[in-house]
Design a protein around this motif. Structure first.
Motif, PDB file in Angstrom:
ATOM      1  N   ARG A  20      46.543 -46.433  -3.207  1.00 59.01           N
ATOM      2  CA  ARG A  20      46.666 -44.973  -3.141  1.00 59.01           C
ATOM      3  C   ARG A  20      45.487 -44.349  -2.407  1.00 59.01           C
ATOM      4  NH1 ARG A  20      48.599 -43.785  -9.385  1.00 59.01           N
ATOM      5  NH2 ARG A  20      50.828 -44.247  -9.081  1.00 59.01           N
ATOM      6  N   THR A  21      44.296 -44.841  -2.689  1.00 60.93           N
ATOM      7  CA  THR A  21      43.113 -44.310  -2.014  1.00 60.93           C
ATOM      8  C   THR A  21      43.137 -44.649  -0.531  1.00 60.93           C
ATOM      9  OG1 THR A  21      41.809 -44.537  -4.057  1.00 60.93           O
ATOM     10  CG2 THR A  21      40.599 -44.322  -1.988  1.00 60.93           C
ATOM     11  N   GLN A  22      43.576 -45.856  -0.205  1.00 60.73           N
ATOM     12  CA  GLN A  22      43.665 -46.266   1.197  1.00 60.73           C
ATOM     13  C   GLN A  22      44.616 -45.364   1.986  1.00 60.73           C
ATOM     14  OE1 GLN A  22      44.815 -50.382   1.733  1.00 60.73           O
ATOM     15  NE2 GLN A  22      45.506 -50.041   3.826  1.00 60.73           N
ATOM     16  N   VAL A  23      45.727 -44.990   1.375  1.00 58.60           N
ATOM     17  CA  VAL A  23      46.747 -44.206   2.082  1.00 58.60           C
ATOM     18  C   VAL A  23      46.420 -42.716   2.087  1.00 58.60           C
ATOM     19  CG1 VAL A  23      49.170 -43.496   2.060  1.00 58.60           C
ATOM     20  CG2 VAL A  23      48.563 -45.882   1.608  1.00 58.60           C
ATOM     21  N   TRP A  24      46.058 -42.171   0.920  1.00 55.84           N
ATOM     22  CA  TRP A  24      45.935 -40.726   0.776  1.00 55.84           C
ATOM     23  C   TRP A  24      44.499 -40.221   0.854  1.00 55.84           C
ATOM     24  CZ3 TRP A  24      50.526 -38.510   1.176  1.00 55.84           C
ATOM     25  CH2 TRP A  24      51.657 -39.212   0.760  1.00 55.84           C
ATOM     26  N   GLY A  25      43.533 -41.109   0.772  1.00 58.22           N
ATOM     27  CA  GLY A  25      42.144 -40.656   0.798  1.00 58.22           C
ATOM     28  C   GLY A  25      41.821 -39.789  -0.396  1.00 58.22           C
ATOM     29  N   LYS A  26      41.112 -38.691  -0.171  1.00 59.88           N
ATOM     30  CA  LYS A  26      40.734 -37.810  -1.278  1.00 59.88           C
ATOM     31  C   LYS A  26      41.932 -37.080  -1.873  1.00 59.88           C
ATOM     32  CE  LYS A  26      39.527 -33.942   1.784  1.00 59.88           C
ATOM     33  NZ  LYS A  26      38.451 -33.017   2.189  1.00 59.88           N
ATOM     34  N   ASP A  27      43.056 -37.035  -1.128  1.00 57.32           N
ATOM     35  CA  ASP A  27      44.257 -36.394  -1.661  1.00 57.32           C
ATOM     36  C   ASP A  27      44.909 -37.223  -2.765  1.00 57.32           C
ATOM     37  OD1 ASP A  27      44.170 -34.123  -0.031  1.00 57.32           O
ATOM     38  OD2 ASP A  27      45.148 -35.166   1.626  1.00 57.32           O
ATOM     39  N   ALA A  28      44.481 -38.467  -2.937  1.00 53.03           N
ATOM     40  CA  ALA A  28      45.034 -39.293  -4.012  1.00 53.03           C
ATOM     41  C   ALA A  28      44.802 -38.642  -5.368  1.00 53.03           C
ATOM     42  CB  ALA A  28      44.405 -40.686  -3.973  1.00 53.03           C
ATOM     43  N   LYS A  29      43.664 -38.001  -5.529  1.00 57.05           N
ATOM     44  CA  LYS A  29      43.368 -37.315  -6.786  1.00 57.05           C
ATOM     45  C   LYS A  29      44.327 -36.163  -7.006  1.00 57.05           C
ATOM     46  CE  LYS A  29      39.623 -35.072  -9.350  1.00 57.05           C
ATOM     47  NZ  LYS A  29      38.205 -34.628  -9.317  1.00 57.05           N
ATOM     48  N   LEU A  30      44.693 -35.472  -5.926  1.00 53.83           N
ATOM     49  CA  LEU A  30      45.620 -34.350  -6.021  1.00 53.83           C
ATOM     50  C   LEU A  30      46.980 -34.807  -6.550  1.00 53.83           C
ATOM     51  CD1 LEU A  30      46.162 -31.320  -5.275  1.00 53.83           C
ATOM     52  CD2 LEU A  30      46.973 -32.161  -3.071  1.00 53.83           C
ATOM     53  N   PHE A  31      47.418 -35.964  -6.089  1.00 54.76           N
ATOM     54  CA  PHE A  31      48.723 -36.484  -6.494  1.00 54.76           C
ATOM     55  C   PHE A  31      48.690 -37.173  -7.854  1.00 54.76           C
ATOM     56  CE2 PHE A  31      49.630 -36.755  -1.780  1.00 54.76           C
ATOM     57  CZ  PHE A  31      50.609 -35.786  -1.784  1.00 54.76           C
ATOM     58  N   PHE A  32      47.663 -37.981  -8.093  1.00 55.09           N
ATOM     59  CA  PHE A  32      47.716 -38.955  -9.177  1.00 55.09           C
ATOM     60  C   PHE A  32      46.658 -38.775 -10.258  1.00 55.09           C
ATOM     61  CE2 PHE A  32      48.990 -41.050  -5.126  1.00 55.09           C
ATOM     62  CZ  PHE A  32      50.347 -41.116  -5.379  1.00 55.09           C
ATOM     63  N   GLU A  33      46.037 -37.613 -10.335  1.00 51.82           N
ATOM     64  CA  GLU A  33      44.978 -37.415 -11.330  1.00 51.82           C
ATOM     65  C   GLU A  33      45.499 -37.609 -12.748  1.00 51.82           C
ATOM     66  OE1 GLU A  33      41.383 -34.258 -12.340  1.00 51.82           O
ATOM     67  OE2 GLU A  33      43.089 -33.608 -11.140  1.00 51.82           O
ATOM     68  N   LEU A  34      46.678 -37.069 -13.050  1.00 61.59           N
ATOM     69  CA  LEU A  34      47.236 -37.211 -14.394  1.00 61.59           C
ATOM     70  C   LEU A  34      47.604 -38.665 -14.686  1.00 61.59           C
ATOM     71  CD1 LEU A  34      49.511 -34.043 -14.744  1.00 61.59           C
ATOM     72  CD2 LEU A  34      47.306 -34.493 -15.831  1.00 61.59           C
ATOM     73  N   GLU A  35      48.146 -39.350 -13.697  1.00 58.28           N
ATOM     74  CA  GLU A  35      48.483 -40.758 -13.894  1.00 58.28           C
ATOM     75  C   GLU A  35      47.227 -41.590 -14.132  1.00 58.28           C
ATOM     76  OE1 GLU A  35      51.152 -42.662 -11.219  1.00 58.28           O
ATOM     77  OE2 GLU A  35      52.314 -40.842 -10.868  1.00 58.28           O
ATOM     78  N   ASP A  36      46.181 -41.290 -13.384  1.00 54.74           N
ATOM     79  CA  ASP A  36      44.933 -42.030 -13.573  1.00 54.74           C
ATOM     80  C   ASP A  36      44.359 -41.784 -14.963  1.00 54.74           C
ATOM     81  OD1 ASP A  36      45.103 -43.115 -11.067  1.00 54.74           O
ATOM     82  OD2 ASP A  36      43.786 -41.650 -10.120  1.00 54.74           O
ATOM     83  N   ALA A  37      44.507 -40.556 -15.454  1.00 56.26           N
ATOM     84  CA  ALA A  37      44.040 -40.253 -16.812  1.00 56.26           C
ATOM     85  C   ALA A  37      44.828 -41.077 -17.830  1.00 56.26           C
ATOM     86  CB  ALA A  37      44.203 -38.761 -17.098  1.00 56.26           C
ATOM     87  N   TYR A  38      46.127 -41.238 -17.585  1.00 59.60           N
ATOM     88  CA  TYR A  38      46.940 -42.051 -18.489  1.00 59.60           C
ATOM     89  C   TYR A  38      46.529 -43.521 -18.413  1.00 59.60           C
ATOM     90  CZ  TYR A  38      50.965 -44.337 -20.598  1.00 59.60           C
ATOM     91  OH  TYR A  38      51.766 -45.116 -21.392  1.00 59.60           O
ATOM     92  N   TYR A  39      46.251 -43.995 -17.195  1.00 58.31           N
ATOM     93  CA  TYR A  39      45.784 -45.374 -17.047  1.00 58.31           C
ATOM     94  C   TYR A  39      44.491 -45.600 -17.821  1.00 58.31           C
ATOM     95  CZ  TYR A  39      49.141 -46.113 -13.238  1.00 58.31           C
ATOM     96  OH  TYR A  39      50.284 -46.255 -12.494  1.00 58.31           O
ATOM     97  N   ASP A  40      43.575 -44.653 -17.723  1.00 56.12           N
ATOM     98  CA  ASP A  40      42.311 -44.771 -18.464  1.00 56.12           C
ATOM     99  C   ASP A  40      42.575 -44.817 -19.968  1.00 56.12           C
ATOM    100  OD1 ASP A  40      40.928 -44.740 -16.092  1.00 56.12           O
ATOM    101  OD2 ASP A  40      40.459 -42.599 -16.174  1.00 56.12           O
ATOM    102  N   TYR A  41      43.518 -44.005 -20.394  1.00 55.13           N
ATOM    103  CA  TYR A  41      43.891 -43.973 -21.813  1.00 55.13           C
ATOM    104  C   TYR A  41      44.448 -45.327 -22.254  1.00 55.13           C
ATOM    105  CZ  TYR A  41      47.422 -43.261 -25.497  1.00 55.13           C
ATOM    106  OH  TYR A  41      48.221 -43.396 -26.594  1.00 55.13           O
ATOM    107  N   ARG A  42      45.343 -45.891 -21.457  1.00 54.54           N
ATOM    108  CA  ARG A  42      45.927 -47.169 -21.815  1.00 54.54           C
ATOM    109  C   ARG A  42      44.882 -48.295 -21.785  1.00 54.54           C
ATOM    110  NH1 ARG A  42      49.672 -47.510 -24.940  1.00 54.54           N
ATOM    111  NH2 ARG A  42      49.921 -49.667 -24.238  1.00 54.54           N
ATOM    112  N   LEU A  43      44.007 -48.274 -20.800  1.00 53.21           N
ATOM    113  CA  LEU A  43      42.976 -49.298 -20.717  1.00 53.21           C
ATOM    114  C   LEU A  43      42.038 -49.249 -21.909  1.00 53.21           C
ATOM    115  CD1 LEU A  43      42.008 -49.299 -16.920  1.00 53.21           C
ATOM    116  CD2 LEU A  43      43.136 -51.123 -18.203  1.00 53.21           C
TER     117      LEU A  43
END
Length: 318
Positions: free
Chosen positions: A152-175
């Motif tokens: 995601r970072t490779q493709v979207w750069g800093k915009d990855a956070k715009l798209f996937f911030e909530l998903e990343d928060a869920y990943y952190d929660y699961r980890l």
């Protein structure tokens, strides 16, 4: 004299006729000159020429999709992803992507406009890289998440956070829940576990919708997965009972109890069958070495098959 007057009259009538004819010709030529001049003006100003036989409708996305316009400028997460996808689907449908991109360039800031402009190519690239990603079944959850985030970072750069911030928060929660020293593995009884679970829900109260924990039944099922394996059977049962009392209705509790009893019964039946089959195999081995020692192989196979058949028939009819 009469001849002279006749000639004068004919001359006057001829002049009037040619005057009227000339006026008609001039009048009919005026619209052509006007349209021609409009076309030249349109070309000079860069404005589109409007013709009566135009067949390609020009859709103004700001009028047809006002909510989408706001999402393109301000949306985040799944909302902006949906807005971008819808934009390109609609403009390709009407074959007016270039026109709408010009409109959006005037409405969006530079970062959002570039995000819109490059969205189809970037989305296709992400799908390609995800398809090429080979993840072994033995790969840890942390490594799987890291691989996805790297793409995601490779493709979207800093915009990855715009798209996937909530998903990343869920990943952190699961980890955080898979770590050996997570908060639930540190609990020693049902009360400690329930307290830690309540604290977890409070910490993530703003994210319960995105974590799919916005219903009582979802909270109940999620909590069951967090019960430590080192809990005794009695402690585990106590935790389940407290969770059921808090998150389930009476009917739901009864349904789960009935289902649990059915599962236990099936488990016991499987255990009994395997034990009986093992005992029969031991008996047949002993018979083959003693009382059935002289039986030829063909008769022995027939005898053994019959014993297995009788065992299954008796077990399932009991």
């Amino acid at each position: 004299m009469r001849v002279t007057l006749l000639l004068i009259s004919v001359a006057i009538l001829g002049s009037v006729y040619f005057f009227i004819t000339d006026e008609k010709i001039m009048s009919s030529a005026k619209p052509e000159k006007t349209i021609s001049q409009l076309s030249k003006n349109a070309e000079a100003t860069g404005q589109p020429t409007i013709t009566s036989n135009q067949t390609n409708p020009q859709v103004d996305i700001n009028q047809e999709f006002p909510k989408q316009k706001n999402l393109l400028a301000d949306g985040q997460g799944q909302k902006i992803m949906t807005a971008l996808t819808t934009f390109w689907q609609q403009c390709r449908r009407y074959d007016n992507c270039e026109q709408l991109l010009i409109q959006q360039q005037l409405l969006l800031n530079q970062e959002r406009y570039l995000l819109l402009l490059n969205f189809p190519d970037n989305q296709q690239e992400q799908q390609r890289l995800m398809g090429e990603l080979l993840i072994s079944k033995d790969t840890s959850l942390a490594d799987k998440i890291a691989n996805v985030q790297a793409i995601r970072t490779q493709v979207w750069g800093k915009d990855a956070k715009l798209f996937f911030e909530l998903e990343d928060a869920y990943y952190d929660y699961r980890l955080s829940l898979t770590e050996p020293d997570n908060r639930f593995n540190q609990t020693h009884n049902a009360d400690d576990f329930i307290e830690q679970y309540n604290q977890l829900l409070q910490e993530h109260s703003a994210d319960l919708d995105s974590f799919s924990l916005n219903t009582d039944i979802a909270k109940y099922e999620a909590a069951l997965q967090l019960i430590p394996e080192n809990m005794t059977e009695e402690q585990s049962a106590n935790i389940k009972a407290q969770l059921a009392s808090k998150y389930l209705t009476a009917n739901e509790q009864q349904s789960i109890t009935s289902r649990g009893e059915q599962v236990n019964q099936q488990t016991q039946e499987i255990t009994n069958y395997q034990q009986g089959l093992s005992q029969l195999e031991t008996t047949l081995t002993h018979e083959r070495a003693t009382s059935k020692k002289m039986m030829n192989e063909q008769d022995w196979q027939v005898y053994k098959t019959e014993r297995f058949y009788q065992f299954r028939l008796k077990f399932f009819n009991s």
